[in-house]
Write an enzyme that holds these catalytic residues in place. Sequence first.
Site, PDB file in Angstrom:
ATOM      1  N   ARG A   1      47.634  42.903  33.552  1.00  0.00           N
ATOM      2  CA  ARG A   1      46.688  41.981  32.895  1.00  0.00           C
ATOM      3  C   ARG A   1      46.752  42.077  31.377  1.00  0.00           C
ATOM      4  NH1 ARG A   1      41.969  40.223  36.277  1.00  0.00           N
ATOM      5  NH2 ARG A   1      43.001  39.794  38.237  1.00  0.00           N
TER       6      ARG A   1
ATOM      7  N   ARG B   1      41.267  38.760  29.009  1.00  0.00           N
ATOM      8  CA  ARG B   1      40.046  38.517  28.236  1.00  0.00           C
ATOM      9  C   ARG B   1      39.735  39.544  27.144  1.00  0.00           C
ATOM     10  NH1 ARG B   1      36.616  37.191  33.559  1.00  0.00           N
ATOM     11  NH2 ARG B   1      37.900  38.961  34.120  1.00  0.00           N
TER      12      ARG B   1
ATOM     13  N   ARG C   1      42.060  30.018  26.362  1.00  0.00           N
ATOM     14  CA  ARG C   1      41.397  29.668  27.608  1.00  0.00           C
ATOM     15  C   ARG C   1      40.317  28.609  27.344  1.00  0.00           C
ATOM     16  NH1 ARG C   1      36.981  31.152  30.807  1.00  0.00           N
ATOM     17  NH2 ARG C   1      37.463  31.503  32.996  1.00  0.00           N
TER      18      ARG C   1
ATOM     19  N   ASP D   1      48.340  33.454  38.545  1.00  0.00           N
ATOM     20  CA  ASP D   1      47.428  34.217  39.389  1.00  0.00           C
ATOM     21  C   ASP D   1      48.008  34.303  40.787  1.00  0.00           C
ATOM     22  OD1 ASP D   1      44.537  35.340  39.089  1.00  0.00           O
ATOM     23  OD2 ASP D   1      44.701  34.568  41.122  1.00  0.00           O
TER      24      ASP D   1
ATOM     25  N   TYR E   1      41.484  36.895  50.709  1.00  0.00           N
ATOM     26  CA  TYR E   1      40.777  35.865  49.924  1.00  0.00           C
ATOM     27  C   TYR E   1      40.645  34.572  50.717  1.00  0.00           C
ATOM     28  CZ  TYR E   1      40.989  38.781  45.769  1.00  0.00           C
ATOM     29  OH  TYR E   1      40.812  39.801  44.874  1.00  0.00           O
TER      30      TYR E   1
HETATM   31  O1  CP3 Z   1      49.060  40.819  34.248  1.00  0.00           O
HETATM   32  C1  CP3 Z   1      49.050  39.741  33.630  1.00  0.00           C
HETATM   33  O2  CP3 Z   1      48.818  39.663  32.397  1.00  0.00           O
HETATM   34  C2  CP3 Z   1      49.423  38.463  34.363  1.00  0.00           C
HETATM   35  C3  CP3 Z   1      48.379  37.682  34.853  1.00  0.00           C
HETATM   36  C4  CP3 Z   1      47.625  37.979  36.150  1.00  0.00           C
HETATM   37  C5  CP3 Z   1      46.335  37.436  36.368  1.00  0.00           C
HETATM   38  N1  CP3 Z   1      45.978  37.695  37.654  1.00  0.00           N
HETATM   39  C6  CP3 Z   1      45.555  36.698  35.358  1.00  0.00           C
HETATM   40  C7  CP3 Z   1      44.106  36.562  35.546  1.00  0.00           C
HETATM   41  C8  CP3 Z   1      48.019  38.634  37.332  1.00  0.00           C
HETATM   42  C9  CP3 Z   1      49.269  39.449  37.623  1.00  0.00           C
HETATM   43  C10 CP3 Z   1      46.949  38.442  38.278  1.00  0.00           C
HETATM   44  C11 CP3 Z   1      46.990  38.943  39.665  1.00  0.00           C
HETATM   45  C12 CP3 Z   1      45.771  38.896  40.491  1.00  0.00           C
HETATM   46  N2  CP3 Z   1      44.833  37.904  40.566  1.00  0.00           N
HETATM   47  C13 CP3 Z   1      45.426  39.876  41.460  1.00  0.00           C
HETATM   48  C14 CP3 Z   1      46.254  41.083  41.799  1.00  0.00           C
HETATM   49  C15 CP3 Z   1      46.146  42.140  40.796  1.00  0.00           C
HETATM   50  C16 CP3 Z   1      44.825  42.761  40.677  1.00  0.00           C
HETATM   51  O3  CP3 Z   1      44.218  42.636  39.580  1.00  0.00           O
HETATM   52  O4  CP3 Z   1      44.392  43.420  41.622  1.00  0.00           O
HETATM   53  C17 CP3 Z   1      44.226  39.464  42.068  1.00  0.00           C
HETATM   54  C18 CP3 Z   1      43.452  40.214  43.155  1.00  0.00           C
HETATM   55  C19 CP3 Z   1      43.866  38.218  41.508  1.00  0.00           C
HETATM   56  C20 CP3 Z   1      42.718  37.350  41.886  1.00  0.00           C
HETATM   57  C21 CP3 Z   1      41.812  37.119  40.767  1.00  0.00           C
HETATM   58  N3  CP3 Z   1      42.147  36.386  39.650  1.00  0.00           N
HETATM   59  C22 CP3 Z   1      40.486  37.576  40.606  1.00  0.00           C
HETATM   60  C23 CP3 Z   1      39.770  38.454  41.611  1.00  0.00           C
HETATM   61  C24 CP3 Z   1      40.039  37.101  39.370  1.00  0.00           C
HETATM   62  C25 CP3 Z   1      38.664  37.205  38.793  1.00  0.00           C
HETATM   63  C26 CP3 Z   1      38.541  38.476  38.058  1.00  0.00           C
HETATM   64  C27 CP3 Z   1      37.358  38.478  37.130  1.00  0.00           C
HETATM   65  O5  CP3 Z   1      37.191  39.543  36.547  1.00  0.00           O
HETATM   66  O6  CP3 Z   1      36.662  37.453  36.958  1.00  0.00           O
HETATM   67  C28 CP3 Z   1      41.101  36.381  38.764  1.00  0.00           C
HETATM   68  C29 CP3 Z   1      41.087  35.708  37.443  1.00  0.00           C
HETATM   69  C30 CP3 Z   1      42.110  36.115  36.447  1.00  0.00           C
HETATM   70  N4  CP3 Z   1      43.438  36.232  36.699  1.00  0.00           N
HETATM   71  C31 CP3 Z   1      41.882  36.384  35.062  1.00  0.00           C
HETATM   72  C32 CP3 Z   1      43.137  36.651  34.483  1.00  0.00           C
HETATM   73  C33 CP3 Z   1      43.453  36.936  33.039  1.00  0.00           C
HETATM   74  C34 CP3 Z   1      40.549  36.288  34.347  1.00  0.00           C
HETATM   75  C35 CP3 Z   1      40.224  34.838  34.267  1.00  0.00           C
HETATM   76  C36 CP3 Z   1      39.468  34.433  33.038  1.00  0.00           C
HETATM   77  O7  CP3 Z   1      40.109  34.108  32.022  1.00  0.00           O
HETATM   78  O8  CP3 Z   1      38.241  34.402  33.138  1.00  0.00           O
END
Ligand code: CP3
Length: 354
Positions: A27, A31, A40, A77, A154
């Site tokens: 990640r 944020r 964003r 994602d 999910y």
């Molecule tokens: O690593 C990176 O920089 C690449 C981007 C990346 C994102 N999601 C961006 C993201 C990657 C590799 C993921 C994978 C992902 N997404 C996983 C597997 C890895 C992990 O973290 O366990 C999972 C389970 C998800 C599903 C997901 N996406 C969730 C549960 C959420 C919400 C999280 C939250 O805190 O609100 C997301 C959103 C998400 N994906 C964000 C980012 C940067 C935050 C979104 C925002 O800008 O508000």
Amino acid sequence: MSKLKNDRFLRALLREPVDQTPVWIMRQAGRYLPEYRATREKAGDFMTLCQTPDLACEVTLQPLERFDLDAAILFSDILTIPDAMGLGLTFTTGEGPQFSRPVRTAADIDKLGMPDMEDDLGYVMDAVRTIRRELDGSVPLIGFSGSPWTLATYMIEGSGSKDFAKSKGMLFDQPALLHKLLDLLADTVTEYLNAQIKAGAQTAMIFDTWGGVLTPRDYREFSLRYMQRIIDGLIREHDGRRVPVVLFTKGGGCWLEDIAATGTDAAGLDWTTEIGAARKSVGDKIALQGNMDPSILYASPERIRQEVQTILDDFGPGSGHVFNLGHGIHQHVNPDNVKVLVDAVHELSRPLHK
Ligand code: CP3
């Protein structure tokens, strides 16, 4: 073969000699970076950001402008696949992902089909192509997908979950139904990662974020087995270079021998496993990626450097280690501390690679 100025990340995944330990951060585009929050905002919402290749490229590159990272990761994602399958994905601030049409019955599963990689997920491939062009050979680009089991949780729950009541309910009471869903997801993830590789992804990482909530037996039957199928079907060489695979089961530290037996090139480790012990058990077969507790980034620069040193020493001399956090970076971390971490990994690891 296209030239890479910095290939330390790929070399470490293949356990080839490096001058210093490579580092990237799960990640890393997220944020905690004010410039990410601004882009964003410009996109309007998270999925539009993912679906607009120029903006996805912009945020992918942001952390690389600030820090001396050894790899870029595609900004996207894992939930793009269920979204493309028509489950109706939205992200609401503070609540995480939500699906308006979750998958609960045999009829729901029968209706699902494999999305088309260009028609339905072409925006991901366009983002990969755009990012590769903009990276211009500076560092390698990581492509990724969720594991079938993690995606299924999910899709069945309809959102994130704490107890996995509905997905484990299906696992225990209707295993054949769950297998049918996992089977479709395994084929889809294989195609999806291969499409990313053809578009230019130089490593494929599988995020099995929820594999660790299963019993060892269920892990092998409902998660590992499908990841094995994916690994067997992946393109392993492209553009004259090996495309390494990284398999990350969060909470999977006690199953590393099974993970190594899949033929993956590397395993991701969370912070509940000692990386030295992990290296002793599987380090002659695969590389290891991890595994600093993400919360350390809330500590002082001195404490962060000390933790980096501890993990580097625990792994020990030689190649086969990609430094990373054990899970995604937290959103309230001060970006200056990420610079401390990245620079410490490079500086402190040099004596281990003489
Ligand atoms: O690593 C990176 O920089 C690449 C981007 C990346 C994102 N999601 C961006 C993201 C990657 C590799 C993921 C994978 C992902 N997404 C996983 C597997 C890895 C992990 O973290 O366990 C999972 C389970 C998800 C599903 C997901 N996406 C969730 C549960 C959420 C919400 C999280 C939250 O805190 O609100 C997301 C959103 C998400 N994906 C964000 C980012 C940067 C935050 C979104 C925002 O800008 O508000």
